[in-house]
Design an enzyme around this catalytic site. Structure first.
Site, PDB file in Angstrom:
ATOM      1  N   THR A 126       0.807  -1.224   0.000  1.00 45.47           N
ATOM      2  CA  THR A 126       0.000   0.000   0.000  1.00 45.47           C
ATOM      3  C   THR A 126       0.842   1.276   0.000  1.00 45.47           C
ATOM      4  O   THR A 126       1.950   1.301   0.578  1.00 45.47           O
ATOM      5  CB  THR A 126      -0.918   0.015   1.246  1.00 45.47           C
ATOM      6  OG1 THR A 126      -1.433   1.336   1.435  1.00 45.47           O
ATOM      7  CG2 THR A 126      -0.188  -0.380   2.512  1.00 45.47           C
ATOM      8  N   GLU A 128       0.306   3.634   1.826  1.00 36.68           N
ATOM      9  CA  GLU A 128       0.443   4.074   3.222  1.00 36.68           C
ATOM     10  C   GLU A 128       1.858   3.816   3.744  1.00 36.68           C
ATOM     11  O   GLU A 128       2.291   4.450   4.703  1.00 36.68           O
ATOM     12  CB  GLU A 128      -0.565   3.343   4.115  1.00 36.68           C
ATOM     13  CG  GLU A 128      -1.982   3.846   3.986  1.00 36.68           C
ATOM     14  CD  GLU A 128      -2.180   5.265   4.519  1.00 36.68           C
ATOM     15  OE1 GLU A 128      -1.900   5.501   5.701  1.00 36.68           O
ATOM     16  OE2 GLU A 128      -2.602   6.132   3.739  1.00 36.68           O
ATOM     17  N   TYR A 165      -1.143  -0.059  10.725  1.00 34.33           N
ATOM     18  CA  TYR A 165      -1.534  -0.678   9.440  1.00 34.33           C
ATOM     19  C   TYR A 165      -0.357  -0.638   8.465  1.00 34.33           C
ATOM     20  O   TYR A 165       0.022  -1.644   7.870  1.00 34.33           O
ATOM     21  CB  TYR A 165      -2.741   0.058   8.853  1.00 34.33           C
ATOM     22  CG  TYR A 165      -3.037  -0.315   7.417  1.00 34.33           C
ATOM     23  CD1 TYR A 165      -3.687  -1.517   7.112  1.00 34.33           C
ATOM     24  CD2 TYR A 165      -2.657   0.513   6.356  1.00 34.33           C
ATOM     25  CE1 TYR A 165      -3.950  -1.872   5.784  1.00 34.33           C
ATOM     26  CE2 TYR A 165      -2.917   0.164   5.032  1.00 34.33           C
ATOM     27  CZ  TYR A 165      -3.570  -1.026   4.756  1.00 34.33           C
ATOM     28  OH  TYR A 165      -3.824  -1.381   3.445  1.00 34.33           O
ATOM     29  N   LYS A 169       2.006  -3.681   6.981  1.00 32.27           N
ATOM     30  CA  LYS A 169       2.093  -3.915   5.536  1.00 32.27           C
ATOM     31  C   LYS A 169       3.548  -3.821   5.058  1.00 32.27           C
ATOM     32  O   LYS A 169       3.960  -4.537   4.152  1.00 32.27           O
ATOM     33  CB  LYS A 169       1.229  -2.895   4.784  1.00 32.27           C
ATOM     34  CG  LYS A 169      -0.263  -3.185   4.844  1.00 32.27           C
ATOM     35  CD  LYS A 169      -0.653  -4.305   3.884  1.00 32.27           C
ATOM     36  CE  LYS A 169      -2.146  -4.520   3.840  1.00 32.27           C
ATOM     37  NZ  LYS A 169      -2.563  -5.558   2.895  1.00 32.27           N
TER      38      LYS A 169
HETATM   39  P1  NAP Z   1     -11.596  -4.504   2.156  1.00 27.24           P
HETATM   40  O1  NAP Z   1     -12.750  -4.169   1.281  1.00 27.24           O
HETATM   41  O2  NAP Z   1     -11.543  -3.975   3.533  1.00 27.24           O
HETATM   42  O3  NAP Z   1     -11.513  -6.109   2.212  1.00 27.24           O
HETATM   43  C1  NAP Z   1     -10.680  -6.753   3.139  1.00 27.24           C
HETATM   44  C2  NAP Z   1     -10.899  -8.243   3.038  1.00 27.24           C
HETATM   45  O4  NAP Z   1     -10.070  -8.858   4.030  1.00 27.24           O
HETATM   46  C3  NAP Z   1     -12.352  -8.689   3.324  1.00 27.24           C
HETATM   47  O5  NAP Z   1     -12.674  -9.763   2.488  1.00 27.24           O
HETATM   48  C4  NAP Z   1     -12.262  -9.141   4.774  1.00 27.24           C
HETATM   49  O6  NAP Z   1     -13.181 -10.156   5.116  1.00 27.24           O
HETATM   50  C5  NAP Z   1     -10.861  -9.746   4.794  1.00 27.24           C
HETATM   51  N1  NAP Z   1     -10.392  -9.868   6.168  1.00 27.24           N
HETATM   52  C6  NAP Z   1     -10.354  -8.913   7.132  1.00 27.24           C
HETATM   53  N2  NAP Z   1      -9.923  -9.432   8.281  1.00 27.24           N
HETATM   54  C7  NAP Z   1      -9.695 -10.747   8.048  1.00 27.24           C
HETATM   55  C8  NAP Z   1      -9.259 -11.826   8.845  1.00 27.24           C
HETATM   56  N3  NAP Z   1      -8.974 -11.666  10.123  1.00 27.24           N
HETATM   57  N4  NAP Z   1      -9.137 -13.041   8.269  1.00 27.24           N
HETATM   58  C9  NAP Z   1      -9.428 -13.231   6.975  1.00 27.24           C
HETATM   59  N5  NAP Z   1      -9.872 -12.256   6.163  1.00 27.24           N
HETATM   60  C10 NAP Z   1      -9.993 -11.023   6.703  1.00 27.24           C
HETATM   61  O7  NAP Z   1     -10.210  -4.088   1.450  1.00 27.24           O
HETATM   62  P2  NAP Z   1      -9.910  -3.760  -0.085  1.00 27.24           P
HETATM   63  O8  NAP Z   1     -10.105  -2.320  -0.303  1.00 27.24           O
HETATM   64  O9  NAP Z   1     -10.599  -4.754  -0.935  1.00 27.24           O
HETATM   65  O10 NAP Z   1      -8.348  -4.005  -0.126  1.00 27.24           O
HETATM   66  C11 NAP Z   1      -7.789  -5.264  -0.483  1.00 27.24           C
HETATM   67  C12 NAP Z   1      -6.359  -5.340  -0.007  1.00 27.24           C
HETATM   68  O11 NAP Z   1      -5.599  -4.284  -0.589  1.00 27.24           O
HETATM   69  C13 NAP Z   1      -6.188  -5.181   1.498  1.00 27.24           C
HETATM   70  O12 NAP Z   1      -5.094  -6.002   1.863  1.00 27.24           O
HETATM   71  C14 NAP Z   1      -5.821  -3.722   1.680  1.00 27.24           C
HETATM   72  O13 NAP Z   1      -5.074  -3.552   2.849  1.00 27.24           O
HETATM   73  C15 NAP Z   1      -4.993  -3.479   0.428  1.00 27.24           C
HETATM   74  N6  NAP Z   1      -4.998  -2.124  -0.107  1.00 27.24           N
HETATM   75  C16 NAP Z   1      -6.176  -1.475  -0.355  1.00 27.24           C
HETATM   76  C17 NAP Z   1      -6.150  -0.213  -0.923  1.00 27.24           C
HETATM   77  C18 NAP Z   1      -7.411   0.534  -1.241  1.00 27.24           C
HETATM   78  O14 NAP Z   1      -7.354   1.759  -1.439  1.00 27.24           O
HETATM   79  N7  NAP Z   1      -8.557  -0.125  -1.347  1.00 27.24           N
HETATM   80  C19 NAP Z   1      -4.913   0.371  -1.264  1.00 27.24           C
HETATM   81  C20 NAP Z   1      -3.762  -0.335  -1.023  1.00 27.24           C
HETATM   82  C21 NAP Z   1      -3.804  -1.595  -0.461  1.00 27.24           C
HETATM   83  P3  NAP Z   1     -14.561  -9.868   5.922  1.00 27.24           P
HETATM   84  O15 NAP Z   1     -15.563  -9.545   4.861  1.00 27.24           O
HETATM   85  O16 NAP Z   1     -14.807 -11.148   6.606  1.00 27.24           O
HETATM   86  O17 NAP Z   1     -14.289  -8.713   6.834  1.00 27.24           O
HETATM   87  O1  F7E Z   2      -8.989   8.047   4.580  1.00 28.01           O
HETATM   88  C1  F7E Z   2      -9.363  11.397   5.880  1.00 28.01           C
HETATM   89  C2  F7E Z   2      -8.387  10.467   6.565  1.00 28.01           C
HETATM   90  O2  F7E Z   2      -9.887   5.934   5.536  1.00 28.01           O
HETATM   91  C3  F7E Z   2      -8.563   8.932   3.559  1.00 28.01           C
HETATM   92  C4  F7E Z   2      -7.282   2.112   2.818  1.00 28.01           C
HETATM   93  O3  F7E Z   2      -7.859   1.440   1.734  1.00 28.01           O
HETATM   94  O4  F7E Z   2      -6.117   3.628   1.373  1.00 28.01           O
HETATM   95  C5  F7E Z   2      -7.021   3.561   2.444  1.00 28.01           C
HETATM   96  O5  F7E Z   2      -6.533   4.233   3.580  1.00 28.01           O
HETATM   97  C6  F7E Z   2      -8.267  10.296   4.162  1.00 28.01           C
HETATM   98  C7  F7E Z   2      -7.406  10.242   5.419  1.00 28.01           C
HETATM   99  O6  F7E Z   2      -8.368   5.882   3.507  1.00 28.01           O
HETATM  100  C8  F7E Z   2     -12.576  10.953   7.484  1.00 28.01           C
HETATM  101  O7  F7E Z   2      -7.819  11.062   7.718  1.00 28.01           O
HETATM  102  C9  F7E Z   2     -11.328  12.606   6.880  1.00 28.01           C
HETATM  103  O8  F7E Z   2      -6.464  11.265   5.365  1.00 28.01           O
HETATM  104  O9  F7E Z   2     -10.642   6.690   3.249  1.00 28.01           O
HETATM  105  P1  F7E Z   2      -9.581   6.597   4.245  1.00 28.01           P
HETATM  106  P2  F7E Z   2      -6.809   5.780   3.857  1.00 28.01           P
HETATM  107  O10 F7E Z   2      -6.541   6.021   5.276  1.00 28.01           O
HETATM  108  O11 F7E Z   2      -6.088   6.630   2.866  1.00 28.01           O
HETATM  109  C10 F7E Z   2      -4.825   3.052   1.635  1.00 28.01           C
HETATM  110  C11 F7E Z   2      -3.996   3.171   0.382  1.00 28.01           C
HETATM  111  C12 F7E Z   2      -4.916   1.676   2.176  1.00 28.01           C
HETATM  112  O12 F7E Z   2      -4.028   0.864   1.963  1.00 28.01           O
HETATM  113  C13 F7E Z   2      -5.977   1.421   3.191  1.00 28.01           C
HETATM  114  O13 F7E Z   2      -6.240   0.023   3.297  1.00 28.01           O
HETATM  115  O14 F7E Z   2      -9.500  10.869   4.574  1.00 28.01           O
HETATM  116  N1  F7E Z   2     -10.671  11.466   6.533  1.00 28.01           N
HETATM  117  N2  F7E Z   2     -12.476  12.322   7.465  1.00 28.01           N
HETATM  118  C14 F7E Z   2     -11.433  10.420   6.887  1.00 28.01           C
HETATM  119  N3  F7E Z   2     -11.242   9.093   6.735  1.00 28.01           N
HETATM  120  C15 F7E Z   2     -12.226   8.262   7.191  1.00 28.01           C
HETATM  121  N4  F7E Z   2     -12.076   6.921   7.023  1.00 28.01           N
HETATM  122  N5  F7E Z   2     -13.358   8.753   7.804  1.00 28.01           N
HETATM  123  C16 F7E Z   2     -13.584  10.088   7.985  1.00 28.01           C
HETATM  124  O15 F7E Z   2     -14.591  10.494   8.524  1.00 28.01           O
END
Ligand code: NAP
Ligand code: F7E
Length: 376
Positions: A126, A128, A165, A169
């Protein structure tokens, strides 16, 4: 023709659901892994109807469980998308976050090394992991335009995680590299920047905004007659109809809306995951759009789409959503992925916002219709 077999973790999540669709369209047999839950978590994959898709239960933090599933299937490819993926939650549950996001990865790498060394492995890294770090172009400050958004991250930017987190990662990111170098495991990490969609979890900021707006605009249309000519008023917490103080709607409560993110569409990004595992040599790639927008920009575009020019009076800043440490600015350069993988994204930022909003509005309308049907 023998089908390729892929194991996908995190199938109930946003990316997992899109990836399963992609792999099935490419004629794979897909084994989706999910943890046992007492309630149904399959709403994102319910629509998938294919004899090539099977779901099995496992426990990612239990090495025995992961070893047996890998040994049993000896898949061609494993895509590890399962994670405790919420950054703010990771501050409250750091131990659990490491169990899933790091120990889970060790379990897969060990399972592959011991039982199925030919299996290719994709790890969901990620943006992050970069945390506060940015690189700046050599001409930074010299160009007259857009100098604000010249800073960037790419595969050479140093990591400086700002949350449990991101630290978990990053540990996994290094473990994959180490298993690649030391044990010749074909492991790739996709350093994916934020990607969203209509299937995004509701506690991430983009979906939180579109969901709120959909509810708000449905509330407005439901009370259309009352609102007309009566005007809307607001205080710190609520918006209400001047002529009827009882008719209240809670404001959208957010944290740091000055943060910048590089937001793409998840559908484009799962394609990059697949491309990584089709290369001759394993490597790590940044997947991003190259553009950055603030949460404020997202709000502006989303509110404008429902006809509101000034979003400020509709939101309340709630310190509850501030993080102990914040990542203020992300903008990824996907040049390596574009050149080496031939990857490109199709969906731009404005379209992403509009698609998410339209989908949430359509869902709200469906719910409304159900309520009316039940009431009559
Ligand atoms: P998501 O919608 O939150 O999905 C996470 C998945 O992980 C769900 O299927 C969840 O299952 C499963 N999971 C959570 N805790 C678990 C556990 N203890 N054991 C087994 N499975 C578990 O995330 P996403 O946005 O699809 O992201 C997919 C991957 O890419 C993640 O690894 C995330 O960290 C990474 N990532 C995401 C982003 C982004 O912007 N979306 C960016 C960079 C990296 P349940 O349904 O059972 O909770
Ligand atoms: O926050 C701000 C918050 O939680 C984005 C995950 O998929 O992308 C995701 O992480 C921004 C941050 O995503 C609220 O402080 C303001 O600056 O949507 P977010 P994230 O933290 O960028 C990365 C790439 C991953 O890997 C992660 O798995 O928005 N923010 N107000 C807020 N964020 C949340 N959640 N809720 C608020 O009310």
């Amino acid at each position: 023709m023998i089908k390729k077999k892929a194991l996908v973790t995190g199938i109930t999540g946003q990316d997992g659901s899109y990836l399963v669709e992609l792999l099935l369209s490419k004629n794979y047999e897909v084994v989706g892994l999910k943890r046992r839950t007492s309630t149904n978590t399959e709403c994102r994959i319910d629509h998938i109807d294919s004899s090539d898709f099977h779901i099995e239960e496992y426990e990612i933090s239990d090495s025995g469980s992961v070893y047996s599933v890998v040994e049993k299937h000896k898949p061609d490819e494993v895509y590890n998308l399962a994670a405790q993926s919420h950054v703010q939650t990771s501050f409250d549950q750091p131990d659990y976050t490491f169990q899933v996001n790091t120990i889970g990865v060790v379990n897969f790498l060990e399972a592959i090394r011991r039982f199925s060394p030919q299996t290719k492995f994709y790890q969901a890294s990620t943006s992050e992991m970069f945390g506060k770090n940015v690189d700046t172009p050599v001409n930074f400050g010299v160009t007259t335009d857009e100098t604000d958004h010249e800073s960037y991250q790419d595969e050479n930017t140093a990591f400086e995680p700002q949350s449990p987190y991101a630290a978990a990662k990053l540990a996994s990111h290094h473990l994959v590299r180490m298993y690649r170098d030391g044990y010749k495991v074909f492991g790739c990490c996709g350093i994916l920047f934020n990607h969203e969609s209509e299937r995004r979890g509701e506690n991430f900021v983009t979906r939180k905004i579109t969901k709120w707006l959909a509810r708000y605009s449905t509330w407005l249309s439901k009370h259309h007659v009352l609102i007309e000519g009566s005007g809307l008023v607001s205080d710190n917490d609520d918006i209400w109809v001047a002529s009827d103080q009882e008719l209240r709607f809670p404001k959208l409560r957010l944290g740091n809306i000055d943060a910048y993110r590089d937001w793409g569409h998840a559908k484009d990004y799962v394609n990059a995951m697949w491309l990584m595992l089709q290369q001759e040599m394993p490597d790590d790639y940044v997947v991003a759009t190259g553009e950055t927008y603030s949460v404020r920009d997202f709000l502006q575009i989303a509110f404008e789409h429902i006809g509101v020019e000034d979003y400020e009076s509709f939101i309340a800043i709630d310190p509850k959503f501030y993080r102990p440490a914040e990542v203020e600015y992300l903008r990824g350069i996907p040049a390596k992925a574009e050149q080496a993988l031939g990857w490109s994204r199709e969906i731009g930022f404005k379209d992403l916002v509009h698609q998410m909003l339209e989908s949430d509005i359509a869902n709200e309308k469906k719910e409304e219709a159900k309520e009316v049907w039940v009431a009559t």
